[in-house]
Design a protein around this motif. Structure first.
Motif, short mmCIF file in Angstrom:
data_model
loop_
_atom_site.label_atom_id
_atom_site.label_comp_id
_atom_site.label_asym_id
_atom_site.label_seq_id
_atom_site.Cartn_x
_atom_site.Cartn_y
_atom_site.Cartn_z
N PRO A 280 46.86 55.61 61.55
CA PRO A 280 45.61 55.22 60.88
C PRO A 280 45.32 53.74 61.11
O PRO A 280 46.24 52.96 61.37
CB PRO A 280 45.88 55.52 59.41
CG PRO A 280 47.36 55.44 59.29
CD PRO A 280 47.92 55.94 60.59
N PRO A 281 44.04 53.35 61.06
CA PRO A 281 43.74 51.93 61.24
C PRO A 281 44.36 51.10 60.13
O PRO A 281 44.51 51.57 59.00
CB PRO A 281 42.20 51.89 61.18
CG PRO A 281 41.82 53.11 60.40
CD PRO A 281 42.84 54.15 60.77
N PRO A 282 44.75 49.88 60.45
CA PRO A 282 45.39 49.05 59.42
C PRO A 282 44.39 48.68 58.33
O PRO A 282 43.18 48.58 58.58
CB PRO A 282 45.85 47.82 60.21
CG PRO A 282 44.93 47.76 61.39
CD PRO A 282 44.62 49.18 61.74
N PRO A 283 44.85 48.51 57.09
CA PRO A 283 43.95 48.11 56.01
C PRO A 283 43.47 46.68 56.23
O PRO A 283 44.10 45.90 56.94
CB PRO A 283 44.83 48.23 54.76
CG PRO A 283 46.22 48.02 55.27
CD PRO A 283 46.24 48.64 56.64
N PRO A 284 42.31 46.34 55.65
CA PRO A 284 41.83 44.96 55.79
C PRO A 284 42.79 43.99 55.12
O PRO A 284 43.46 44.33 54.16
CB PRO A 284 40.47 44.99 55.08
CG PRO A 284 40.57 46.15 54.12
CD PRO A 284 41.43 47.16 54.80
N PRO A 285 42.88 42.79 55.64
CA PRO A 285 43.81 41.81 55.04
C PRO A 285 43.38 41.46 53.63
O PRO A 285 42.18 41.42 53.32
CB PRO A 285 43.72 40.61 55.99
CG PRO A 285 42.38 40.74 56.64
CD PRO A 285 42.12 42.20 56.77
N PRO A 286 44.32 41.21 52.73
CA PRO A 286 43.96 40.84 51.36
C PRO A 286 43.38 39.43 51.31
O PRO A 286 43.61 38.62 52.21
CB PRO A 286 45.31 40.91 50.63
CG PRO A 286 46.32 40.65 51.69
CD PRO A 286 45.77 41.25 52.94
N PRO A 287 42.60 39.15 50.29
CA PRO A 287 42.08 37.78 50.15
C PRO A 287 43.21 36.80 49.92
O PRO A 287 44.27 37.17 49.40
CB PRO A 287 41.15 37.88 48.93
CG PRO A 287 41.68 39.03 48.15
CD PRO A 287 42.19 40.02 49.17
N PRO A 288 43.03 35.55 50.31
CA PRO A 288 44.12 34.58 50.11
C PRO A 288 44.40 34.39 48.62
O PRO A 288 43.47 34.37 47.80
CB PRO A 288 43.56 33.30 50.75
CG PRO A 288 42.08 33.48 50.74
CD PRO A 288 41.84 34.93 50.92
N PRO A 289 45.67 34.30 48.24
CA PRO A 289 46.01 34.15 46.82
C PRO A 289 45.66 32.75 46.32
O PRO A 289 45.62 31.80 47.10
CB PRO A 289 47.52 34.39 46.81
CG PRO A 289 47.97 33.98 48.17
CD PRO A 289 46.86 34.34 49.10
N PRO A 290 45.39 32.64 45.03
CA PRO A 290 45.16 31.30 44.47
C PRO A 290 46.45 30.49 44.52
O PRO A 290 47.54 31.06 44.61
CB PRO A 290 44.74 31.59 43.03
CG PRO A 290 45.36 32.92 42.72
CD PRO A 290 45.33 33.69 44.00
N PRO A 291 46.33 29.18 44.48
CA PRO A 291 47.55 28.36 44.49
C PRO A 291 48.43 28.66 43.27
O PRO A 291 47.92 28.88 42.17
CB PRO A 291 47.01 26.92 44.45
CG PRO A 291 45.63 27.04 43.91
CD PRO A 291 45.11 28.35 44.40
#
Length: 414
Positions: A280-291
């Motif tokens: 299956p296609p890879p999932p979209p990358p997660p948003p960058p985490p907060p500091p």
């Protein structure tokens, strides 16, 4: 009343420095086996007679299992393979194994059940369930344990389940089939103590004779291979039609068709039909985490899980806090066990050392006693072959204390 107390509690002290002329075996009521009459501080190899060596393996997607590398099994060794998925069991003797090239698995199932070795001596079997768990039993060898005799000239170890049929040491086999359990023996401050009344001796016979009379047999449902001229046949053969009556039986490869191999399937998580399997296609990358917040200086971790420095001894190798035993200076990244040195205070605790050789054993019994006195604690590490060994025998750790008197273990510093 006095006679009853003497029967239960009396111990007879013997001189520990004189080695006994012959080995004696005792089976304690606590499940420990004791062997007396050994050389002080000498390491002995003990065979657990009547128990096969068991290993696990996984067949590849072609239904082929790599049984053993060159040198792992000897000529004439008997081996049994259980296909856990199908429930079938296969056995063979490591004699006259044909040599042939092992092709790289391309996902095509090799349904024919054969045994062969490659030019490097590695042994294989085909015709198993693809990508499935396989249990390998070496029937002609037994598991071993390496244990050092103590200063009183004996060694003790606890028998597990299933219990071996015999304990074999120095060409002697102590037979457990009819062994009577009784009081045991103990080493206390360099002196040998023997239970009263005297423990019952376990009969010993020649290990060669015992092994020849007690071979480990194949399982009752095992299909046994006959290897001749580079081909493999099996007896008894599997019956592809279990409901056939008298006169309708057949023999695979003679007068009936073999059962068809299972159709190939794509690996879990993919789609399509082999060899056209698609991931299956890879999932979209997660948003960058907060500091992330940081922990206060001098602590480690991530808030709110900030950790203070690890407890360490003020001196020596061991310390205690809140029911926890801390040990430093251990071999790094090893499975460990801390145990009370006396049988009456048996209290194993297991953990692993970190990369710096620090470890802690939770819920350790610091009140462990033997015969009313505080016990000692020893540390062992688990070797690659599964045996347990004293840390002092680990290369470069000869100065590590073998046993530490529990009352001498001081509180930790932070």
């Amino acid at each position: 009343m006095l006679k009853k107390l003497l029967f239960i509690l009396t111990l007879i002290t013997l001189t520990p420095s004189i080695a006994l002329a012959e080995m004696k075996g005792y089976l304690g009521t606590d499940g420990y086996f004791h062997i007396q009459g050994l050389e002080v501080n000498k390491k002995y190899t003990i065979d657990l007679g009547g128990m096969p060596i068991i290993r696990s393996g996984i067949s590849n997607s072609c239904g082929i299992l790599r049984i053993a590398a060159s040198g792992t099994i000897k000529a004439s060794d008997r081996i049994e393979i259980k296909d856990e998925k199908s429930g079938s069991t296969y056995g063979f003797t490591n004699t006259s194994i044909p040599i042939k090239e092992t092709a790289k698995c391309d996902g095509t199932i090799k349904a024919e059940r054969e045994i062969w070795a490659d030019d490097k001596g590695t042994t294989y079997i085909s015709g198993l369930s693809p990508s499935s768990a396989q249990t390998i039993r070496l029937l002609t060898s037994a598991p071993t344990r390496n244990i050092k005799a103590n200063i009183c000239g004996f060694l003790s170890f606890k028998l597990g389940e299933p219990r071996p049929k015999a304990i074999i040491i120095e060409n002697q086999a102590f037979v457990l089939a009819s062994a009577q359990s009784s009081g045991g023996i103990a080493c206390r401050k360099g002196k040998l103590f023997v239970a009263y009344p005297n423990p019952v001796l376990v009969a010993a016979v020649s290990a060669v004779t015992w092994r020849s009379q007690n071979p480990i047999s194949y399982s009752s449902s095992t299909q046994i291979a006959s290897i001749s001229g580079g081909s493999t046949s099996w007896s008894p053969p599997p019956n592809p039609n279990p409901n056939s009556g008298p006169g309708n039986s057949c023999t695979v490869g003679v007068n009936c068709d073999p059962p068809p191999p299972p159709p190939p399937t794509c690996p879990e998580g993919t789609t399509g039909t082999p060899p056209n399997c698609e991931a299956p296609p890879p999932p979209p990358p997660p948003p960058p985490p907060p500091p992330l917040p940081t922990c206060p200086e001098g602590t480690t971790g991530t808030p709110p899980n900030c950790e203070a420095p690890k407890p360490t001894p003020v001196s020596g190798k061991m310390c205690k806090y809140a029911g926890t035993l801390v040990v430093i200076g251990l071999p790094p990244n090893k499975n460990l066990v801390a145990y009370a040195s006396e049988r009456g205070a048996y209290n194993d605790r297991f953990t692993s050392s970190d990369s710096g050789g620090w470890a802690q054993f939770d819920n350790f019994n610091f009140d462990a006693k033997y015969e009313g006195d505080p016990a000692s604690v020893g540390i062992q590490y688990k070797k690659d072959n599964g045996d347990w060994e004293n840390v002092e025998d680990y290369p470069g750790y000869s100065g590590f204390p073998n046993f530490v008197y529990i009352p001498s273990i001081a509180p930790c510093k932070s």
